[in-house]
Structures are given as structure tokens and as C-alpha cells.
Design a protein around this motif. Sequence first.
Motif, PDB file in Angstrom:
ATOM      1  N   HIS A 189       0.820  -1.211   0.000  1.00 23.89           N
ATOM      2  CA  HIS A 189       0.000   0.000   0.000  1.00 23.89           C
ATOM      3  C   HIS A 189       0.855   1.263   0.000  1.00 23.89           C
ATOM      4  O   HIS A 189       0.532   2.231  -0.695  1.00 23.89           O
ATOM      5  CB  HIS A 189      -0.960  -0.003   1.188  1.00 23.89           C
ATOM      6  N   LEU A 190       1.940   1.256   0.755  1.00 29.90           N
ATOM      7  CA  LEU A 190       2.833   2.419   0.750  1.00 29.90           C
ATOM      8  C   LEU A 190       3.440   2.636  -0.628  1.00 29.90           C
ATOM      9  O   LEU A 190       3.567   3.779  -1.086  1.00 29.90           O
ATOM     10  CB  LEU A 190       3.939   2.264   1.793  1.00 29.90           C
ATOM     11  N   ARG A 191       3.803   1.558  -1.309  1.00 36.75           N
ATOM     12  CA  ARG A 191       4.387   1.678  -2.652  1.00 36.75           C
ATOM     13  C   ARG A 191       3.405   2.371  -3.585  1.00 36.75           C
ATOM     14  O   ARG A 191       3.783   3.231  -4.375  1.00 36.75           O
ATOM     15  CB  ARG A 191       4.761   0.285  -3.172  1.00 36.75           C
ATOM     16  N   ARG A 192       2.143   2.013  -3.515  1.00 38.73           N
ATOM     17  CA  ARG A 192       1.143   2.664  -4.372  1.00 38.73           C
ATOM     18  C   ARG A 192       1.052   4.153  -4.072  1.00 38.73           C
ATOM     19  O   ARG A 192       0.956   4.981  -4.978  1.00 38.73           O
ATOM     20  CB  ARG A 192      -0.236   2.022  -4.192  1.00 38.73           C
ATOM     21  N   LEU A 193       1.046   4.515  -2.793  1.00 36.38           N
ATOM     22  CA  LEU A 193       0.963   5.931  -2.409  1.00 36.38           C
ATOM     23  C   LEU A 193       2.208   6.694  -2.829  1.00 36.38           C
ATOM     24  O   LEU A 193       2.120   7.839  -3.284  1.00 36.38           O
ATOM     25  CB  LEU A 193       0.728   6.048  -0.898  1.00 36.38           C
ATOM     26  N   VAL A 194       3.369   6.062  -2.703  1.00 37.19           N
ATOM     27  CA  VAL A 194       4.624   6.697  -3.132  1.00 37.19           C
ATOM     28  C   VAL A 194       4.638   6.850  -4.648  1.00 37.19           C
ATOM     29  O   VAL A 194       4.976   7.914  -5.178  1.00 37.19           O
ATOM     30  CB  VAL A 194       5.849   5.891  -2.638  1.00 37.19           C
ATOM     31  N   ASP A 195       4.254   5.795  -5.363  1.00 42.47           N
ATOM     32  CA  ASP A 195       4.251   5.840  -6.830  1.00 42.47           C
ATOM     33  C   ASP A 195       3.321   6.919  -7.369  1.00 42.47           C
ATOM     34  O   ASP A 195       3.581   7.478  -8.441  1.00 42.47           O
ATOM     35  CB  ASP A 195       3.841   4.487  -7.415  1.00 42.47           C
ATOM     36  N   ARG A 196       2.254   7.226  -6.644  1.00 40.22           N
ATOM     37  CA  ARG A 196       1.304   8.258  -7.085  1.00 40.22           C
ATOM     38  C   ARG A 196       1.697   9.657  -6.595  1.00 40.22           C
ATOM     39  O   ARG A 196       1.005  10.631  -6.880  1.00 40.22           O
ATOM     40  CB  ARG A 196      -0.111   7.932  -6.604  1.00 40.22           C
ATOM     41  N   GLY A 197       2.784   9.745  -5.852  1.00 45.03           N
ATOM     42  CA  GLY A 197       3.273  11.039  -5.404  1.00 45.03           C
ATOM     43  C   GLY A 197       2.588  11.582  -4.167  1.00 45.03           C
ATOM     44  O   GLY A 197       2.794  12.733  -3.798  1.00 45.03           O
ATOM     45  N   LEU A 198       1.774  10.768  -3.520  1.00 44.90           N
ATOM     46  CA  LEU A 198       1.047  11.229  -2.343  1.00 44.90           C
ATOM     47  C   LEU A 198       1.879  11.141  -1.068  1.00 44.90           C
ATOM     48  O   LEU A 198       1.626  11.865  -0.100  1.00 44.90           O
ATOM     49  CB  LEU A 198      -0.233  10.398  -2.170  1.00 44.90           C
ATOM     50  N   VAL A 199       2.857  10.253  -1.068  1.00 40.70           N
ATOM     51  CA  VAL A 199       3.691  10.004   0.108  1.00 40.70           C
ATOM     52  C   VAL A 199       5.151  10.004  -0.323  1.00 40.70           C
ATOM     53  O   VAL A 199       5.484   9.528  -1.418  1.00 40.70           O
ATOM     54  CB  VAL A 199       3.312   8.645   0.756  1.00 40.70           C
TER      55      VAL A 199
END
Length: 100
Positions: free
Chosen positions: A52-62
Amino acid sequence: MKIETAAPRLEALGSPSRLRIYRLLVRAGEGGMPVGGIQDELGFPASTLSHHLRRLVDRGLVTQERQGTTLVCRADFLVMNELVGFLVDECCSRPSPSSG
């Protein structure tokens, strides 16, 4: 912000698990939170949290920053404000075609 940028970010937040992680990081403020703290707070298995963190990082949110052996995660508040601004500007300020 273009709709092509906003859509994947909103999609990433469409998962209840990712939204819980993001909400926790927003509440943590600029200092962020170590991955271990996120795991302790939300009770996700390490592999699930990583996904889940990878998805948020990949989308630039985290963003993530390594501090020694600790990986600290932070909500990107500039991106968050841009996304909220997009929603307000593009979705809330114009009358819908059916209301005219």
C-alpha cells in the motif's frame, strides 16, 4: 493539476487501507511516521503495508526518507493541497450540465 494526474491519485486513495495510511500520515504532520509506527498503529502485516505504501509513493502522495535504519514516511502536503484544489476548482465550482 490535470485530470490525468488527479485520477490515479484519487484511485490510490480509493482503497480503504491506503486511505487509512494516508490519513494517519496527514495527521502525523511534516515529521511523518516510521514504517514501524504505521504498522503498530494500523496493524497491517509488513508485506501488505509495503504494498500500500508503494502505491501511495508511486502516485506522489507520500514520500519516504531513510534515516539510518528507519524508513520515515510523510504525506506530501503540496500534492495533497493541489489535489484538493483540483477537486474544488474542477468539480465543485461549475454548475453541472443537468442543473442548467
